[in-house]
Scaffold this motif. Sequence first.
Motif, PDB file in Angstrom:
ATOM      1  N   ASN A 170       0.818  -1.214   0.000  1.00 32.24           N
ATOM      2  CA  ASN A 170       0.000   0.000   0.000  1.00 32.24           C
ATOM      3  C   ASN A 170       0.848   1.259   0.000  1.00 32.24           C
ATOM      4  OD1 ASN A 170      -2.772   0.643   0.029  1.00 32.24           O
ATOM      5  ND2 ASN A 170      -3.036  -0.887   1.652  1.00 32.24           N
ATOM      6  N   TYR A 173       2.583   1.945  -3.311  1.00 33.87           N
ATOM      7  CA  TYR A 173       1.666   2.496  -4.326  1.00 33.87           C
ATOM      8  C   TYR A 173       1.348   3.968  -4.039  1.00 33.87           C
ATOM      9  CZ  TYR A 173       1.107  -2.374  -5.749  1.00 33.87           C
ATOM     10  OH  TYR A 173       1.346  -3.653  -6.174  1.00 33.87           O
ATOM     11  N   LYS A 174       1.297   4.308  -2.771  1.00 35.48           N
ATOM     12  CA  LYS A 174       1.075   5.704  -2.377  1.00 35.48           C
ATOM     13  C   LYS A 174       2.239   6.556  -2.876  1.00 35.48           C
ATOM     14  CE  LYS A 174       0.289   8.372   1.806  1.00 35.48           C
ATOM     15  NZ  LYS A 174       0.409   8.310   3.267  1.00 35.48           N
ATOM     16  N   ASN A 175       3.457   6.056  -2.684  1.00 32.75           N
ATOM     17  CA  ASN A 175       4.634   6.801  -3.133  1.00 32.75           C
ATOM     18  C   ASN A 175       4.753   6.850  -4.660  1.00 32.75           C
ATOM     19  OD1 ASN A 175       5.404   7.432  -0.526  1.00 32.75           O
ATOM     20  ND2 ASN A 175       6.582   5.531  -0.288  1.00 32.75           N
ATOM     21  N   ASN A 177       2.266   7.021  -6.625  1.00 31.82           N
ATOM     22  CA  ASN A 177       1.287   8.042  -6.976  1.00 31.82           C
ATOM     23  C   ASN A 177       1.892   9.453  -6.992  1.00 31.82           C
ATOM     24  OD1 ASN A 177      -1.351   8.630  -7.670  1.00 31.82           O
ATOM     25  ND2 ASN A 177      -2.151   7.251  -6.106  1.00 31.82           N
ATOM     26  N   TYR A 178       2.773   9.724  -6.033  1.00 23.97           N
ATOM     27  CA  TYR A 178       3.406  11.052  -5.957  1.00 23.97           C
ATOM     28  C   TYR A 178       4.250  11.356  -7.199  1.00 23.97           C
ATOM     29  CZ  TYR A 178       2.341  11.476  -0.949  1.00 23.97           C
ATOM     30  OH  TYR A 178       1.712  11.575   0.259  1.00 23.97           O
ATOM     31  N   LYS A 207      -5.352  -2.757  -3.335  1.00 22.53           N
ATOM     32  CA  LYS A 207      -4.440  -1.686  -2.888  1.00 22.53           C
ATOM     33  C   LYS A 207      -4.410  -0.531  -3.893  1.00 22.53           C
ATOM     34  CE  LYS A 207      -1.621  -5.066  -0.565  1.00 22.53           C
ATOM     35  NZ  LYS A 207      -0.461  -5.947  -0.824  1.00 22.53           N
ATOM     36  N   ASN A 210      -7.462   1.468  -3.366  1.00 22.69           N
ATOM     37  CA  ASN A 210      -7.306   2.277  -2.138  1.00 22.69           C
ATOM     38  C   ASN A 210      -6.478   3.533  -2.388  1.00 22.69           C
ATOM     39  OD1 ASN A 210      -8.680   0.421  -0.672  1.00 22.69           O
ATOM     40  ND2 ASN A 210      -6.875  -0.536   0.261  1.00 22.69           N
ATOM     41  N   ASN A 211      -5.577   3.448  -3.339  1.00 21.49           N
ATOM     42  CA  ASN A 211      -4.709   4.584  -3.631  1.00 21.49           C
ATOM     43  C   ASN A 211      -5.194   5.396  -4.833  1.00 21.49           C
ATOM     44  OD1 ASN A 211      -2.289   4.653  -1.727  1.00 21.49           O
ATOM     45  ND2 ASN A 211      -2.524   2.476  -2.193  1.00 21.49           N
ATOM     46  N   ASN A 212      -6.465   5.215  -5.146  1.00 21.32           N
ATOM     47  CA  ASN A 212      -7.141   6.030  -6.161  1.00 21.32           C
ATOM     48  C   ASN A 212      -6.676   5.813  -7.595  1.00 21.32           C
ATOM     49  OD1 ASN A 212      -8.793   7.279  -4.229  1.00 21.32           O
ATOM     50  ND2 ASN A 212      -7.061   8.596  -3.651  1.00 21.32           N
ATOM     51  N   LYS A 238      -3.237   6.953 -13.097  1.00 17.85           N
ATOM     52  CA  LYS A 238      -3.444   7.946 -12.038  1.00 17.85           C
ATOM     53  C   LYS A 238      -4.534   8.926 -12.486  1.00 17.85           C
ATOM     54  CE  LYS A 238      -1.248  11.601  -9.472  1.00 17.85           C
ATOM     55  NZ  LYS A 238      -0.002  12.121  -8.915  1.00 17.85           N
TER      56      LYS A 238
END
Lengths: 239, 239
Positions: A170, A173-175, A177-178, A207, A210-212, A238
Amino acid sequence: MLVKEYCKKSNTFFGIKCQKLLYSTKSKFQKIKVYSSKTFGNVLMLDDCFMITEKCSDHYHDECLRLIDLKNNKMKVLIIGGGDFGLVKKISKEKSFSKIDVVEIDDKIINTCKKYFKNNFKFNSSIKNKVSIYIDDGYEWVKKKNNLKYDVIIIDCTDPNPIAKKLYSNIFYKNINYILKKNGIFIQQSGSPVIDYKKIIKPTIKKLKNNNFKKIIISAFHMPIYPLGLWSFIKSQKP
Amino acid sequence: MLVKEYCKKSNTFFGIKCQKLLYSTKSKFQKIKVYSSKTFGNVLMLDDCFMITEKCSDHYHDECLRLIDLKNNKMKVLIIGGGDFGLVKKISKEKSFSKIDVVEIDDKIINTCKKYFKNNFKFNSSIKNKVSIYIDDGYEWVKKKNNLKYDVIIIDCTDPNPIAKKLYSNIFYKNINYILKKNGIFIQQSGSPVIDYKKIIKPTIKKLKNNNFKKIIISAFHMPIYPLGLWSFIKSQKP
């Protein structure tokens, strides 16, 4: 000699008749072996799993390329893993791009492939200048590089073993996204649809949601040298 | 025990970890073996090639069924080969039909499968009454039955070995044409697109064209237990 990979999830073997063990070593991260074979040319094994061959089974890279369907001839690409340079070679032949960054954790993979998969590393100088290699842990690299922005990010790693499992998390994947541009494409190798659906594909999709990430698709393709002959990528975007 | 099939065209092996050899015989036509396995249930081998399993790999029959896209609930079906009854079982479960004729050359296949692939032979009596079995050489049978007319004819045979090669011949396709209705569907198993393109697929298409079949398509599908994991049917239609 029969070189074989045993898949304990399905209780099956796949084997290639090889001529010779050309190279064998153990890096900090994995066992690396290269064999020569008549049908497939040189064959790379990591931790006793078939990874890439010189001939006849490049469906993996072809399929990944097909998923990069952006109409952007200045695209910036990040590959995490991919130290065999199969993907770099394909992209450089068939796509137009301004930059490819490769982040490979194991320099021994790159050195081995430079010697035994020479063709993947043959570029003219204009291409060469656009490709950068970072020997680093992809997870850590992405965390600290949040000032960069890519059009395409590809995770070309092994399955979620002790080294690679962070690349299916998770927080990773958040990172990702950045550092992905708006409408940028994210592609993750996601194991076999036959044997990895519950443990890799389903949780990865969850996941990503969850991270859009949006437009999430599973793309299955034939890969004769991988267990049971069918493999997959998950592609997402994204928003 | 590791039970394996060697494919000499690609110099590769595929193997299944099996528990036990349940049955072994030699018929007039071929070596027949049945093993038990954890992943696939019972496994049938003919002349050391994997043929069918009880579980997890019924892509072959699924794909064949997908190709039978007629809107005719009284359709008459002929299967040449198919003595394992995998296809009869699928059709009877998912399609509406008035008649299925199975022409199998080797009664030992039917007897073996009745015992070790029991599920393929479980029908209610209304289905049973519509299925006929002929123990005969499919090539000869088609030649003499030119008074019958079918909506669908399927060649569910082994690759063109000494027994099956007549089922890939010009004269056979000519005879198939006589017993196929206008717009009737003809489906031929056509080996692996990876290794059999030149020797099976291309010549088969040429012969079908020579015999005025139309709408000829190659349908490739994933079949984990067959060499290199990819197989094919050729589907065509009588004008």
